[in-house]
Design a protein around this motif. Structure first.
Motif, PDB file in Angstrom:
ATOM      1  N   THR A  39      23.790  52.897  84.889  1.00  0.00           N
ATOM      2  CA  THR A  39      23.398  51.814  85.173  1.00  0.00           C
ATOM      3  C   THR A  39      24.022  50.365  84.654  1.00  0.00           C
ATOM      4  OG1 THR A  39      22.009  51.552  82.972  1.00  0.00           O
ATOM      5  CG2 THR A  39      20.930  52.896  84.941  1.00  0.00           C
ATOM      6  N   LYS A  40      25.160  50.644  84.085  1.00  0.00           N
ATOM      7  CA  LYS A  40      26.235  49.722  83.777  1.00  0.00           C
ATOM      8  C   LYS A  40      25.418  48.687  82.748  1.00  0.00           C
ATOM      9  CE  LYS A  40      28.846  49.638  88.119  1.00  0.00           C
ATOM     10  NZ  LYS A  40      28.075  50.599  88.691  1.00  0.00           N
ATOM     11  N   THR A  41      25.030  49.267  81.728  1.00  0.00           N
ATOM     12  CA  THR A  41      24.316  48.685  80.748  1.00  0.00           C
ATOM     13  C   THR A  41      24.511  49.047  79.268  1.00  0.00           C
ATOM     14  OG1 THR A  41      21.937  50.062  80.871  1.00  0.00           O
ATOM     15  CG2 THR A  41      22.111  48.049  82.018  1.00  0.00           C
ATOM     16  N   GLN A  42      25.892  49.476  78.992  1.00  0.00           N
ATOM     17  CA  GLN A  42      26.292  50.072  77.651  1.00  0.00           C
ATOM     18  C   GLN A  42      26.243  49.018  76.712  1.00  0.00           C
ATOM     19  OE1 GLN A  42      28.331  49.550  80.715  1.00  0.00           O
ATOM     20  NE2 GLN A  42      29.434  51.600  80.990  1.00  0.00           N
ATOM     21  N   GLN A  43      26.035  47.702  77.131  1.00  0.00           N
ATOM     22  CA  GLN A  43      25.761  46.887  75.701  1.00  0.00           C
ATOM     23  C   GLN A  43      24.405  47.141  75.072  1.00  0.00           C
ATOM     24  OE1 GLN A  43      26.166  45.949  78.967  1.00  0.00           O
ATOM     25  NE2 GLN A  43      24.808  44.118  79.511  1.00  0.00           N
ATOM     26  N   TYR A  44      23.578  47.838  75.925  1.00  0.00           N
ATOM     27  CA  TYR A  44      22.246  48.073  75.357  1.00  0.00           C
ATOM     28  C   TYR A  44      21.945  49.198  74.933  1.00  0.00           C
ATOM     29  CZ  TYR A  44      21.321  43.805  78.229  1.00  0.00           C
ATOM     30  OH  TYR A  44      21.351  42.312  78.650  1.00  0.00           O
ATOM     31  N   ILE A  45      22.879  50.007  74.519  1.00  0.00           N
ATOM     32  CA  ILE A  45      22.718  51.355  73.926  1.00  0.00           C
ATOM     33  C   ILE A  45      22.027  51.348  72.668  1.00  0.00           C
ATOM     34  CG2 ILE A  45      23.980  53.484  72.881  1.00  0.00           C
ATOM     35  CD1 ILE A  45      26.214  53.241  75.152  1.00  0.00           C
ATOM     36  N   ARG A  46      22.131  50.624  71.850  1.00  0.00           N
ATOM     37  CA  ARG A  46      21.435  50.258  70.671  1.00  0.00           C
ATOM     38  C   ARG A  46      19.859  50.393  70.775  1.00  0.00           C
ATOM     39  NH1 ARG A  46      23.453  51.390  65.650  1.00  0.00           N
ATOM     40  NH2 ARG A  46      21.723  50.011  64.617  1.00  0.00           N
ATOM     41  N   ALA A  51      14.542  52.900  71.134  1.00  0.00           N
ATOM     42  CA  ALA A  51      13.429  53.115  71.713  1.00  0.00           C
ATOM     43  C   ALA A  51      13.029  54.520  71.737  1.00  0.00           C
ATOM     44  CB  ALA A  51      13.601  52.652  73.364  1.00  0.00           C
ATOM     45  N   ILE A  52      14.027  55.249  71.916  1.00  0.00           N
ATOM     46  CA  ILE A  52      13.841  56.844  71.842  1.00  0.00           C
ATOM     47  C   ILE A  52      13.340  57.142  70.247  1.00  0.00           C
ATOM     48  CG2 ILE A  52      14.909  59.001  71.690  1.00  0.00           C
ATOM     49  CD1 ILE A  52      16.932  58.055  73.860  1.00  0.00           C
ATOM     50  N   VAL A  53      13.828  56.453  69.042  1.00  0.00           N
ATOM     51  CA  VAL A  53      13.151  56.848  67.872  1.00  0.00           C
ATOM     52  C   VAL A  53      11.836  56.272  67.937  1.00  0.00           C
ATOM     53  CG1 VAL A  53      13.449  56.300  65.598  1.00  0.00           C
ATOM     54  CG2 VAL A  53      15.664  57.018  66.745  1.00  0.00           C
ATOM     55  N   LEU A  54      11.577  55.211  68.274  1.00  0.00           N
ATOM     56  CA  LEU A  54      10.275  54.778  68.242  1.00  0.00           C
ATOM     57  C   LEU A  54       9.286  55.547  68.926  1.00  0.00           C
ATOM     58  CD1 LEU A  54      11.046  50.721  68.288  1.00  0.00           C
ATOM     59  CD2 LEU A  54      10.033  52.200  66.237  1.00  0.00           C
TER      60      LEU A  54
END
Length: 141
Positions: A39-46, A51-54
């Protein structure tokens, strides 16, 4: 009293181990980096990881607490969409890691129409889910 404390400790420890295994599995098959790259959104990996943890924490606590969504169709639809995307991405990442699709295609000698096969899988999942939730007798509380 000591028995209750032991059971509480044992239950929490077991839950933590299962959660760690689940998150390690998600990390091992590389869902987050693969989706960010596509999705070309590597800057949002954190943000994805948070979101996965929450989501895992929310899902775990939802088993013990009575969460209620407000009866706003947009919110319920958004929750359903996000849940479906997560399950779909997890399933496709697992099949990609295990090379299930290439092996299945080779054994079935399928050379054309792969997009129709994937569409058939997706529609089968949708109609199966609708039948499960909408037809009496499939879902019993």
């Amino acid at each position: 009293m000591a028995k209750s404390l032991f059971l509480i400790f044992f239950g929490l420890s077991s839950g933590c181990l299962v959660a760690a295994g689940t998150f390690a599995f998600i990390a091992a098959i590389g869902i987050v980096p693969r989706m960010a790259k596509r999705t070309k959104t590597q800057q949002y990996i954190r943000i994805y990881e948070d979101a996965i943890v929450l989501g895992g924490i929310f899902g775990t606590t939802a088993m013990f607490m009575d969460y209620r969504f407000p009866d706003i169709p947009f919110l319920l639809g958004g929750y359903g969409f996000c849940t479906g995307v997560f399950v779909g991405v997890l399933a496709m990442a697992l099949t990609e890691v295990l090379n299930v699709v290439p092996i299945m295609l080779r054994r079935a000698r399928i050379t054309k129409g792969l997009q129709w096969l994937v569409l058939a899988f997706a529609l089968g999942k949708v109609f199966g889910s609708l039948a499960y939730f909408l037809v009496d007798g499939f879902y019993v509380l």
